[in-house]
Structures are given as C-alpha cells and as structure tokens.
Design a protein around this motif. Structure first.
Motif, short mmCIF file in Angstrom:
data_model
loop_
_atom_site.label_atom_id
_atom_site.label_comp_id
_atom_site.label_asym_id
_atom_site.label_seq_id
_atom_site.Cartn_x
_atom_site.Cartn_y
_atom_site.Cartn_z
N SER A 80 0.85 -1.19 0.00
CA SER A 80 0.00 0.00 0.00
C SER A 80 0.88 1.24 0.00
N GLU A 81 0.39 2.30 -0.64
CA GLU A 81 1.12 3.58 -0.59
C GLU A 81 0.46 4.56 0.36
N SER A 82 -0.55 4.08 1.09
CA SER A 82 -1.29 4.98 2.00
C SER A 82 -1.01 4.59 3.45
N ILE A 83 0.23 4.83 3.87
CA ILE A 83 0.60 4.52 5.25
C ILE A 83 1.18 5.77 5.87
N HIS A 92 1.77 -8.42 6.15
CA HIS A 92 1.48 -8.17 4.74
C HIS A 92 0.38 -7.10 4.64
N VAL A 93 0.74 -5.96 4.11
CA VAL A 93 -0.22 -4.88 3.89
C VAL A 93 -0.53 -4.85 2.39
N MET A 94 -1.78 -5.07 2.04
CA MET A 94 -2.16 -5.25 0.64
C MET A 94 -2.37 -3.90 -0.05
N PRO A 95 -2.30 -3.92 -1.38
CA PRO A 95 -2.64 -2.71 -2.13
C PRO A 95 -4.07 -2.28 -1.78
N GLY A 96 -4.26 -0.99 -1.58
CA GLY A 96 -5.59 -0.48 -1.30
C GLY A 96 -5.94 -0.40 0.17
N ALA A 97 -5.08 -0.95 1.04
CA ALA A 97 -5.29 -0.75 2.49
C ALA A 97 -4.85 0.66 2.85
N VAL A 98 -5.56 1.29 3.79
CA VAL A 98 -5.21 2.64 4.23
C VAL A 98 -4.90 2.59 5.72
N GLU A 152 -5.94 -6.14 4.66
CA GLU A 152 -6.48 -6.36 3.32
C GLU A 152 -6.85 -5.04 2.64
N GLY A 153 -6.81 -5.02 1.33
CA GLY A 153 -7.29 -3.88 0.58
C GLY A 153 -8.75 -3.63 0.90
N GLY A 154 -9.14 -2.35 1.02
CA GLY A 154 -10.52 -2.04 1.38
C GLY A 154 -10.76 -1.97 2.86
N SER A 155 -9.69 -2.09 3.66
CA SER A 155 -9.81 -1.82 5.09
C SER A 155 -9.18 -0.46 5.37
N VAL A 156 -9.66 0.19 6.45
CA VAL A 156 -9.18 1.52 6.80
C VAL A 156 -8.78 1.54 8.27
N VAL A 157 -7.54 1.92 8.53
CA VAL A 157 -7.03 2.01 9.90
C VAL A 157 -6.69 3.48 10.17
N GLY A 158 -7.22 4.04 11.26
CA GLY A 158 -7.01 5.45 11.58
C GLY A 158 -5.63 5.73 12.15
#
Lengths: 200, 200, 200
Positions: free
Chosen positions: B13-16, B27-33, B47-53
């Motif tokens: 993922s590029e959203s970390i 393992h952080v998948m593409p699309g995970a935030v 997983e992609g499609g999960s969102v962590v604040g």
C-alpha cells in the motif's frame, strides 16, 4: 499450468492441483494433498497428512492439521482451530510420551463434508464430521457431529436453523423448507433436512 | 520520515501514515489505508478495502478484512477475528458463485469506533458497530452493535458494565458513574452512559 | 549442539536451550527465554519477557506474550490467546497513555504450571495461574485460576472433571480417583485432587 505460489510461500508438497493459489508466508508441508482451483490465503500451515479437495477456500491464519479432510467446495474462515488429539500433552514430557509412539493411539480424524462453511474463529474438536453444506457460525465451538445443512452456533455449538446450498437460511413451513434466495426445497424430518428434487 | 517496516514485512500500500511501524511477516495489501503513528505487529494481514485510523495498535496474528474500519486510537488484541460475509461459502463451489459476482450482495462493513478495545481472540460478526471506547473482553463473540463505553463479554457477548476512556471500570451510583482512576464522570441512562463535562 | 531454527525463522534471543527446534516464519524476540528440547511451531511470536521451560510444545500461530511463563512439559495448542493487560487500550491514544509509562501499572503475569495443556483456541485472561497437569479444553475462555489436574471447558471456563498426568480422564469412586490408562491414583477432596503414592 500447475499451481501458483507467492514468492514467500514454502511449498514442500508435490500434490497440488492445477489453478490453485498459495499466498504469502504460507507453508505447505510434505505429504499434504491439495486439489484444483483452491485458494490458500496468507499465514497458513497445511500439515502433512491433511487432504484438501477441489474449489476449497482457506482464509488467513489457518493451520490445517494432520488428519483433517476438507472436501470439495469447503470454506474455512480466518483463525479456524482444528485439533486431532482429545487428550493432548507435550510428547516431550515424561508422562505421555509413550502414547505418542503410535499415531493410532492419539490421532483422531476430522472430516468437513462437501460445501460446508467453518466460520472465522470456530473451533472443531477432534474426531468429528461436519455435514454437507453445514454452516458453523463464527466463534462456535463444535463438540459433536454436525448434520448436513445445519447452522451451528455458540460454545458448545447448538443447532440454530438450516441453510441452503448457497448458505442462506431456509424458511420452514409444514414438513418442508425453502430457500428464498435460490428456490431449493427440502424435506424436514426429525433428523434434519433432505434436499428435494434433482441432483445438486 | 514516513513509516518503518521490518525487512520481512510486505508493504504493497502507498497509504501509510508517518511514524507508523509494520512488524515482521506482516502483509499490507494494495488499497489498504493506514494512518499515522500506528503499530501493526507481526503476522498480520491488512487487506485492501480496510481503513485504519491514527494511533491504532494492532497486535499479532490479525487479519483486518476488507470492509473493516478501525477509527483513531483503537486497540486490537492478538487473534481477533473479523468477518465480512454473513453467509460465507467458497466462491469456487457451484452453488454460491453468483452471489460473489457483485460485492454489494455479500460484503458487510464493520466499524470499530474511536478508542475502543477488541480483546484478544474476540470475534466480530459482520455488519456491526462497536461504539466509542467500548471494551470487548478477550474471547467474546460480538453478535450485536456495542454501545459506547460498554464492556461486553461471553458467547454471545452480553453487557457486563461500563468502562472509562482509560479502560478502567466505572462505578455507578444514582444516575451517575465515575472512574476511580482518572475522575471522568458520566450520566447513566437506560440506553447507556454519556460523558459529562468538557470535551475529551 | 545448540538449537535448530528453520531458515525463515527470526531468532533474536540468545537464551535458547539445547535440542530446541524453532519452525518456519517464527519470531523469537530479544529477551525471550526458551529451555531445552522444546518445539516451537510455525508462525509463532515469542515476546521478550516470556519464559518457556524445558520439553514444552508450542503449536502453530501462537503469540507468547511478555509476562507469560510456560513451565516444563506444557502443551500449547494452535491459536491460543495469551493476554497481559486487564484494561488494554492503545497506548498511542490520548486517554490511557500515562498508564503505559510504567509496566507495573498494567502488566499482569500468567503462569502455566508443569505439564498442563492449553487446548487449541483457548483464551487465557491475564493474571491467572493454570495448575499442574490441568487441561484447558479447546475454545475455553479461562477467567479464574485453574486447579491442578482440572479439566476446564466453556466460556467462561467451568470445571468438567479431572485428568491424569497423561491427560486421560480420571474415574472417581468414593474419595479416590484413578486413571484407567496408567493406573495413577489420586485423593479427591473438596478443593481438588492430589496424587497418591510416590513422586511423579
């Protein structure tokens, strides 16, 4: 074609069917048998002496133990707990070591029949059969055999209704039950439900 | 600065967020935030499609499934089971495949609100909301929405008291409740507890 | 001779006993202490500040948390959940951060005594002692200390009989109990069972 494995997966079995995918950090041991078109997700361990059919989905963080059979089309949610020894002790201690000299004296099989679902975090005690298309709810502890198409929930697991091939709940009326989703009909008897009509 | 990842972690993922740490074999998948200043421990799968604040702690051996949102400051103990499908079947079998053609027909969201705790080994059924600063006890199976500040335990989970922002139990007297640890006061009503006083 | 580790294992402790084997994707942290002749299976995390005795078996997918002691000959099934904080919150949030400044204010120890078994998927609440040769059933949530030789099952865990050193159930008659498997005899009192005869 063969199967596909993530670069970090460790695949030591030669019995893996065509189209199957093995994901990251998963370890398939020598002697494990996996069918075609399966998906084995991350962080799993498939032990030698386990058998996985075709079209099976095994989600993340699962250990499929020696003695476990997953028939065709089974779904295993994340964190499912399989067991194979009713009286487990460390074989390295002095008191139970002799019991582990012969597998016949401790290893109990588990069979998950065709199309069944094991919900995330469910626990399957050793020596049991989960029937065709049964649905074990998330977090359920299975202590007895599960009839086909039965929904099981709680700790210990208790029957909570019936489900269709497709997984949705059956609506019972009189001696029959019907799936509102796909129309399949079932006969309801004291011992469970039986699909009516042609082959499925 | 950015985030830190263990050499064995797989981060796709590029959203970390800044200051976040990802530990071994995770393992952080593409699309995970994932937000800032989080700690994601070993053997996790985001997983992609999960969102962590922001400021979230995810302990070891967790799969954060598609559809899960962990708001700021959430604590996820080890082995927590998230789910996202009430009637899961293997999509590879013949009977439920069509249901998986469209995510809208099976994917249910899970929301864990700000500051809540999911105890080790707890199981969260799909489509539920765990309220702000709630505390799900270790091994609890959550089958309904959880009110804010509620302590939930058992299988199925049942309310067992109220907890403060800090996690300690509230002592109720009359229509109020108070934390002996940090002094926060709450109004107690039939529907739950509400913090009194200024912003928290 | 020393210990053996799988090439994918990460072993950062220098306190690992002779003959111990560490399997794939397992991470042993600095400060963890592991004795001789143990087996630590795949996908485990042994945290600093945990102590593992000799002849211990730790099955797959376990996190042995700081503060946990596993005495000699303990068996830990797959997916066992250890905890060490009764009121866990994310230390990164604003409300509980001060509690985590000092370990004495949150860290509770867990002791699993000699020869005991923790069944697969069992959950051990913090600050508890599981007695010698006790047997915690698969999926059990342990909320109180467990007496020696006690079988515990359910959520919350409740006593369901007594087991021998070897793990098999004891048959009680009068004020005594006996193992049909290996012949060990025990005195039965209100507080539990006590082995009769010589040292074991």
């Amino acid at each position: 074609m063969g199967f596909q494995a993530h670069p970090t997966a460790l695949v030591e079995s030669e019995s893996i069917g065509e189209g199957t995918r093995i994901w990251a950090f998963t370890h398939v041991m020598p002697g494990a048998v996996i069918g075609r078109n399966c998906n084995i997700a991350d962080h799993c361990h498939i032990e030698g002496g386990s058998v996985v059919g075709d079209n099976v989905t095994v989600k993340n963080l699962n250990m499929v133990t020696e003695g476990v059979t997953l028939e065709d089309g089974v779904f295993v949610g994340p964190h499912v707990v399989f067991t194979n020894d009713r009286y487990a002790r460390s074989p390295r201690g002095g008191h139970a070591g002799s019991r582990y000299a012969d597998k016949a004296s401790w290893l109990l099989p588990t069979v998950i029949r065709r199309g069944a679902t094991l919900g995330g975090g469910s626990v399957i005690l050793p020596g049991l059969v989960v029937g065709e298309y049964a649905m074990v709810a998330a977090g359920c502890v299975v202590t007895r055999d599960v009839p086909p198409h039965c929904l099981l929930k709680g700790n210990p697991g208790r029957p909570g209704g019936w489900v269709c091939f497709c997984g949705l709940p059956l609506v019972a009326a009189g001696g029959e039950a019907r799936c509102a989703n796909c129309g399949h009909q079932f006969e309801v008897t004291q011992s469970g439900v039986t699909p009516l009509g042609g082959p499925t």
